[in-house]
Design a protein around this motif. Structure first.
Motif, PDB file in Angstrom:
ATOM      1  N   ASN A  54      18.189 -23.430 -42.525  1.00  0.00           N
ATOM      2  CA  ASN A  54      17.398 -24.343 -43.385  1.00  0.00           C
ATOM      3  C   ASN A  54      15.789 -23.632 -42.592  1.00  0.00           C
ATOM      4  O   ASN A  54      14.882 -23.182 -43.909  1.00  0.00           O
ATOM      5  CB  ASN A  54      16.970 -25.383 -42.724  1.00  0.00           C
ATOM      6  N   MET A  55      15.728 -23.108 -41.188  1.00  0.00           N
ATOM      7  CA  MET A  55      14.704 -23.028 -40.968  1.00  0.00           C
ATOM      8  C   MET A  55      14.325 -21.332 -41.396  1.00  0.00           C
ATOM      9  O   MET A  55      13.144 -20.799 -42.088  1.00  0.00           O
ATOM     10  CB  MET A  55      13.940 -23.233 -39.519  1.00  0.00           C
ATOM     11  N   VAL A  60      11.152 -17.602 -45.170  1.00  0.00           N
ATOM     12  CA  VAL A  60      11.535 -16.279 -46.022  1.00  0.00           C
ATOM     13  C   VAL A  60      10.150 -17.099 -47.098  1.00  0.00           C
ATOM     14  O   VAL A  60       9.857 -16.130 -47.546  1.00  0.00           O
ATOM     15  CB  VAL A  60      12.559 -16.190 -46.042  1.00  0.00           C
ATOM     16  N   ARG A  61      10.596 -18.318 -48.076  1.00  0.00           N
ATOM     17  CA  ARG A  61      10.262 -18.967 -48.942  1.00  0.00           C
ATOM     18  C   ARG A  61       8.810 -19.094 -48.656  1.00  0.00           C
ATOM     19  O   ARG A  61       7.998 -18.257 -49.675  1.00  0.00           O
ATOM     20  CB  ARG A  61      11.128 -20.178 -49.395  1.00  0.00           C
ATOM     21  N   ALA A  63       6.995 -17.349 -46.077  1.00  0.00           N
ATOM     22  CA  ALA A  63       5.775 -16.460 -46.662  1.00  0.00           C
ATOM     23  C   ALA A  63       6.196 -15.211 -47.992  1.00  0.00           C
ATOM     24  O   ALA A  63       4.818 -14.601 -48.391  1.00  0.00           O
ATOM     25  CB  ALA A  63       6.726 -14.835 -45.209  1.00  0.00           C
ATOM     26  N   GLN A  64       7.050 -15.737 -48.532  1.00  0.00           N
ATOM     27  CA  GLN A  64       7.073 -14.815 -49.905  1.00  0.00           C
ATOM     28  C   GLN A  64       5.839 -15.949 -51.105  1.00  0.00           C
ATOM     29  O   GLN A  64       5.063 -15.486 -51.586  1.00  0.00           O
ATOM     30  CB  GLN A  64       8.001 -15.573 -50.586  1.00  0.00           C
ATOM     31  N   VAL A  65       6.012 -17.193 -50.826  1.00  0.00           N
ATOM     32  CA  VAL A  65       4.456 -17.943 -51.412  1.00  0.00           C
ATOM     33  C   VAL A  65       3.438 -17.413 -50.951  1.00  0.00           C
ATOM     34  O   VAL A  65       2.155 -17.174 -51.662  1.00  0.00           O
ATOM     35  CB  VAL A  65       4.417 -19.118 -51.003  1.00  0.00           C
ATOM     36  N   ALA A  66       3.056 -16.761 -49.749  1.00  0.00           N
ATOM     37  CA  ALA A  66       1.724 -16.081 -49.501  1.00  0.00           C
ATOM     38  C   ALA A  66       1.460 -14.584 -49.661  1.00  0.00           C
ATOM     39  O   ALA A  66       0.621 -13.885 -49.540  1.00  0.00           O
ATOM     40  CB  ALA A  66       1.690 -15.530 -48.031  1.00  0.00           C
ATOM     41  N   GLN A  67       2.764 -13.910 -50.709  1.00  0.00           N
ATOM     42  CA  GLN A  67       2.268 -12.942 -51.117  1.00  0.00           C
ATOM     43  C   GLN A  67       1.296 -13.475 -52.832  1.00  0.00           C
ATOM     44  O   GLN A  67       1.124 -11.886 -53.048  1.00  0.00           O
ATOM     45  CB  GLN A  67       3.395 -12.522 -51.789  1.00  0.00           C
ATOM     46  N   ALA A  68       1.294 -14.160 -52.720  1.00  0.00           N
ATOM     47  CA  ALA A  68       0.715 -14.577 -53.447  1.00  0.00           C
ATOM     48  C   ALA A  68      -1.358 -13.692 -54.322  1.00  0.00           C
ATOM     49  O   ALA A  68      -1.766 -14.309 -54.673  1.00  0.00           O
ATOM     50  CB  ALA A  68       0.174 -15.742 -54.389  1.00  0.00           C
ATOM     51  N   ALA A  80       9.083  -9.890 -47.465  1.00  0.00           N
ATOM     52  CA  ALA A  80      10.354 -11.402 -46.574  1.00  0.00           C
ATOM     53  C   ALA A  80      11.469 -11.270 -47.429  1.00  0.00           C
ATOM     54  O   ALA A  80      11.967 -11.116 -48.400  1.00  0.00           O
ATOM     55  CB  ALA A  80       9.453 -12.469 -46.321  1.00  0.00           C
ATOM     56  N   TRP A  81      11.981 -10.916 -46.199  1.00  0.00           N
ATOM     57  CA  TRP A  81      13.975 -11.005 -46.470  1.00  0.00           C
ATOM     58  C   TRP A  81      14.784 -11.299 -45.718  1.00  0.00           C
ATOM     59  O   TRP A  81      14.291 -12.066 -44.292  1.00  0.00           O
ATOM     60  CB  TRP A  81      14.060  -9.912 -47.494  1.00  0.00           C
ATOM     61  N   ILE A  82      16.124 -11.633 -45.818  1.00  0.00           N
ATOM     62  CA  ILE A  82      16.938 -11.628 -44.692  1.00  0.00           C
ATOM     63  C   ILE A  82      17.754 -11.054 -44.733  1.00  0.00           C
ATOM     64  O   ILE A  82      18.451 -10.894 -45.804  1.00  0.00           O
ATOM     65  CB  ILE A  82      17.646 -13.739 -45.347  1.00  0.00           C
ATOM     66  N   GLU A  83      18.015 -10.109 -43.938  1.00  0.00           N
ATOM     67  CA  GLU A  83      19.074  -9.201 -43.478  1.00  0.00           C
ATOM     68  C   GLU A  83      19.255  -8.859 -42.950  1.00  0.00           C
ATOM     69  O   GLU A  83      19.199  -9.267 -41.712  1.00  0.00           O
ATOM     70  CB  GLU A  83      17.988  -7.712 -43.934  1.00  0.00           C
ATOM     71  N   ALA A  84      21.175  -9.267 -42.514  1.00  0.00           N
ATOM     72  CA  ALA A  84      21.567  -8.353 -40.866  1.00  0.00           C
ATOM     73  C   ALA A  84      22.165 -10.312 -40.773  1.00  0.00           C
ATOM     74  O   ALA A  84      22.050 -10.003 -39.326  1.00  0.00           O
ATOM     75  CB  ALA A  84      22.064  -7.682 -40.810  1.00  0.00           C
TER      76      ALA A  84
END
Length: 719
Positions: A54-55, A60-61, A63-68, A80-84
């Motif tokens: 959840n954290m 990531v969510r 951080a992606q909002v801040a891309q706006a 932003a992403w979750i990788e490996a």
């Protein structure tokens, strides 16, 4: 600044990690570089926290909002992403002293300088608020002074106005002395809280003193809520401007727009167009730091600590007087590396201008006086013989451009003058990919050496590094750690029936699966790799996306392109862009549609629809029939269109972008060649060989476009 350690990742998304910038209680920040050499600060959540799904998802969510926030006044969130299993985010890499350092080292600003600073910061707050965000932690240490102006960094507790930000137990939710009363009291905050912080920042810039101070945190917070700001050291002209910002009631504070208007300096000031940060000792300080960072970024990153020179890094930092390496953050309350720790979209897509330092072999761009619209300038060198008559796209790698030669060899030519630097016999016409600037991969099919080997070469010398006998027919894509290739169980017949991923560090085949799309040795799948996915488009028009780690299919589009007409995908920041029957942007993770535009050109067997797209910053370029358009890659909205005229025959190659020019290759009935357009308007600049029917291929790097046609290679200038 430290070298990578044994447990540090070598690559995340498009970023090759080259050093550790710092550590905090919740994670680590790395210096990373993408394939173009552009630097980024890559923040990674600590493993023990990443296990909390959840954290990790919220990290990531948000951080992606801040891309706006796309303002030029912030350090932008790049992805932003979750990788490996690692949640990460990348932000712009900024260089310069913080406002706090500027005041400590150079003293307070004069009145005009404070006005210039206030107007710039107010405009940036407008952009942040327009994107639906509130920064929530504006303070002098979160403002970096650059040669282009102040940049707000570290969206440490930036958050949507309507949402809850992440916090950890015991965290102080605001920096004492700069947070608004409503923040101190734990009440809901909005844009006026950033205005309060701006007032405190400008008062500090004017006086060098905090307007709220005390012996300990509780006293400072009490003064913010119940006391009055100490403006005695602030000059009278600035006091009048900042006092309203510090009102206890948020409704009584001015808006950023009003502040920007009031503080805008009138034209004709005594120092002209230059701002406070472009003058005197401060400007010299910024330039020294930028020069040191330029040297630092250009240092070669390598994947093992012993080869990474920490001494060179420290020397580069010392040369800049202690360069600040700053990055704007995402939407996470606890992501602060120190103890104290929305415009929305642009009306037009942002054009990418490389921020990488120039290389010694880069060419100079044409000035407006160096060319005339309608007349093609002479080549930088060539056309000269060398490439095969069977055209394969050239590949620039550092200071050479690699081409397939006519005698089934690979040849490399110096980008500066076209001199042949090396040649390697491979035994078959094959494609080639460069997982990095230090590695070139292709296939060797010489009978004496065994058929179907992956061949790894040094791009600088052409010397063989290693080979792997894996029944390879041809390479189709690569990322930093893997090369993906088509394989056959019967190499004599060369019937492609397998898709394989080869792990470069371990030099082993990571997975092998049945080829998921229709193809042949003469019609390979078009493919792109990124963000943990491999995307393929086959000659049956089917698009298949696989997990790059396991080879498992994650999602498909059965009939995206016309039959016998595979379209090359474009991948960036967790999104794949596809041509074909529609021009569409989809989430790499699950294929969810972000936007889609149906083709206007006629779809028929072997032709029609959108061609392969090309990305350039926030802009996307693609052909639909004989019409090319530039669009905002975030929503597909058109910026301009230009018709090439005539009737197009397939394939529609992706446009090439270099400098301020767009190079378009479209095989139009009865005439072939290259059209060159102005990137900002789509207006024609000139045309190359419109009456030549031979196949063309092109690639660009270092302010040159390399053209291959009829067994000839040339390097062309750009503007």
């Amino acid at each position: 600044m430290n070298p990578l350690g044994p447990g540090d990742p070598l690559r995340l998304g498009p970023y090759r990690l080259v050093a550790v910038l710092g550590d905090g209680g919740m994670g680590r920040v790395y210096l990373g570089r993408d394939g173009t050499g552009r630097a980024a600060a890559v923040k990674v959540l600590r493993p023990e926290l990443a296990y909390d799904q959840n954290m990790a998802q919220r990290f990531v969510r948000e951080a992606q909002v801040a891309q706006a926030v796309t303002s030029t006044g912030v350090a932008r969130v790049l992805g932003a992403w979750i990788e490996a299993g690692r949640p990460w985010m990348a932000t712009e890499f900024l260089v310069g002293p913080t406002l706090e350092q500027v005041i400590e080292e150079h003293g307070p600003f004069d009145d005009l300088g404070v006005q210039e600073l206030g107007a710039a910061l107010a405009r940036t707050l407008q952009d942040i608020h327009s994107a639906g965000l509130v920064h929530r932690d504006l303070k002098p240490s979160n403002i970096v002074m650059t040669s282009s102006g102040p940049r707000i960094i570290d969206f440490g507790i930036a958050r949507p106005e309507h949402g809850l930000t992440l916090t950890v137990t015991g965290e102080i939710p605001v920096t004492p002395g700069y947070g608004a009363p409503e923040q101190v009291l734990g009440q809901r905050v909005g844009p006026p809280s950033d205005v309060f912080s701006l007032g405190a920042v400008l008062a500090y810039a004017s006086s060098g003193e905090r307007v709220y101070d005390g012996g300990h945190v509780a006293m400072v917070q009490y003064q913010v809520v119940h006391g009055e700001p100490d403006l005695s050291e602030v000059t009278e002209p600035i006091r009048v401007l900042v006092a309203p910002c510090l009102a206890k009631d948020p409704a009584h504070r001015p808006s950023p727009e009003q502040i920007a208007t009031v503080m805008a300096t009138p034209p004709g000031t005594k120092r002209g167009a230059k701002k406070a940060w472009q003058l005197g000792a401060l400007a010299a300080d910024i330039k020294r730091r930028e020069a040191a960072a330029k040297q630092l970024i250009s240092l070669p990153g390598v994947p093992t600590p012993p080869a990474f020179s920490r001494r060179r890094l420290v020397t580069a930092l010392a040369a800049g007087g202690g360069t600040v390496l700053a990055a704007g953050g995402g939407g996470v309350a606890w992501w602060l590396l120190s103890k104290d720790g929305g415009s929305g979209k642009a009306s037009k897509p942002t054009e990418a201008e490389s921020t990488a330092p120039p290389k010694p072999w880069d060419a100079k761009r044409l000035k407006a006086s160096d060319y005339k619209d309608g007349t093609a300038p002479p080549s930088l060198w060539g056309p000269q013989s060398g490439p095969s008559l069977i055209v394969i796209q050239p590949l620039p790698v550092r200071d050479v451009v690699v081409v397939q030669e006519g005698d089934w060899t690979l040849g490399a030519y110096k980008v500066t003058d076209g001199t042949r630097k090396w040649a390697v016999e491979c035994g078959a016409l094959a494609h080639y990919v460069a997982p990095s600037d230090e590695l070139l991969m292709t296939v060797r099919s010489l009978a004496r050496d065994g058929l179907g080997k992956l061949l790894a070469l040094d791009p600088a010398t052409g010397k063989e590094r290693w080979t792997a006998a894996v029944n390879a027919v041809d390479v189709i894509a690569a990322d930093a750690e893997s090369v993906y290739f088509a394989a056959a169980t019967d190499l004599i017949r060369r019937d492609i029936n397998l898709l394989r991923a080869f792990d470069i560090p371990s030099r082993t085949t990571r997975w092998s699966v049945p080829m998921p799309v229709e193809c042949s040795s003469s019609s390979l799948p078009k493919a792109a790799a990124g963000s943990g996915r491999l995307v393929l488009c086959g000659q049956n028009g089917k698009v298949v996306t696989l997990d790059a780690r396991t080879g498992e299919q994650t999602w498909t589009l059965p009939r995206q392109a016309a039959a016998f007409y595979p379209i090359a995908p474009a991948v960036s920041e967790g999104v794949v862009y596809l041509g074909g029957k529609s021009l569409t942007a989809r989430k790499l993770k699950n294929g969810d549609e972000i936007w889609s535009l149906p083709a206007r050109s006629e779809i028929r067997k072997g032709s029609g629809g959108w061609g392969s797209p090309t990305l350039d910053g926030d802009a996307l370029y693609a052909l639909d029939g004989t019409e090319i358009s530039r669009r905002d890659r975030r929503d597909g909205k058109v910026d301009w269109t230009h018709s090439l005229g005539g009737d197009v025959v397939p394939p529609l190659y992706p446009p090439v972008i270099q400098g301020k020019s767009v190079w378009v290759q479209a095989d139009i009935t009865g005439k072939g060649g290259i059209d060159v357009l102005h990137k900002d308007t789509g207006e024609p600049a000139w045309t190359y060989a419109r009456d030549d029917r031979g196949d063309w291929a092109m690639a660009a790097s270092g302010n040159r476009v390399f053209l291959v046609n009829s067994g000839r290679l040339a390097a062309m200038p750009v503007f």
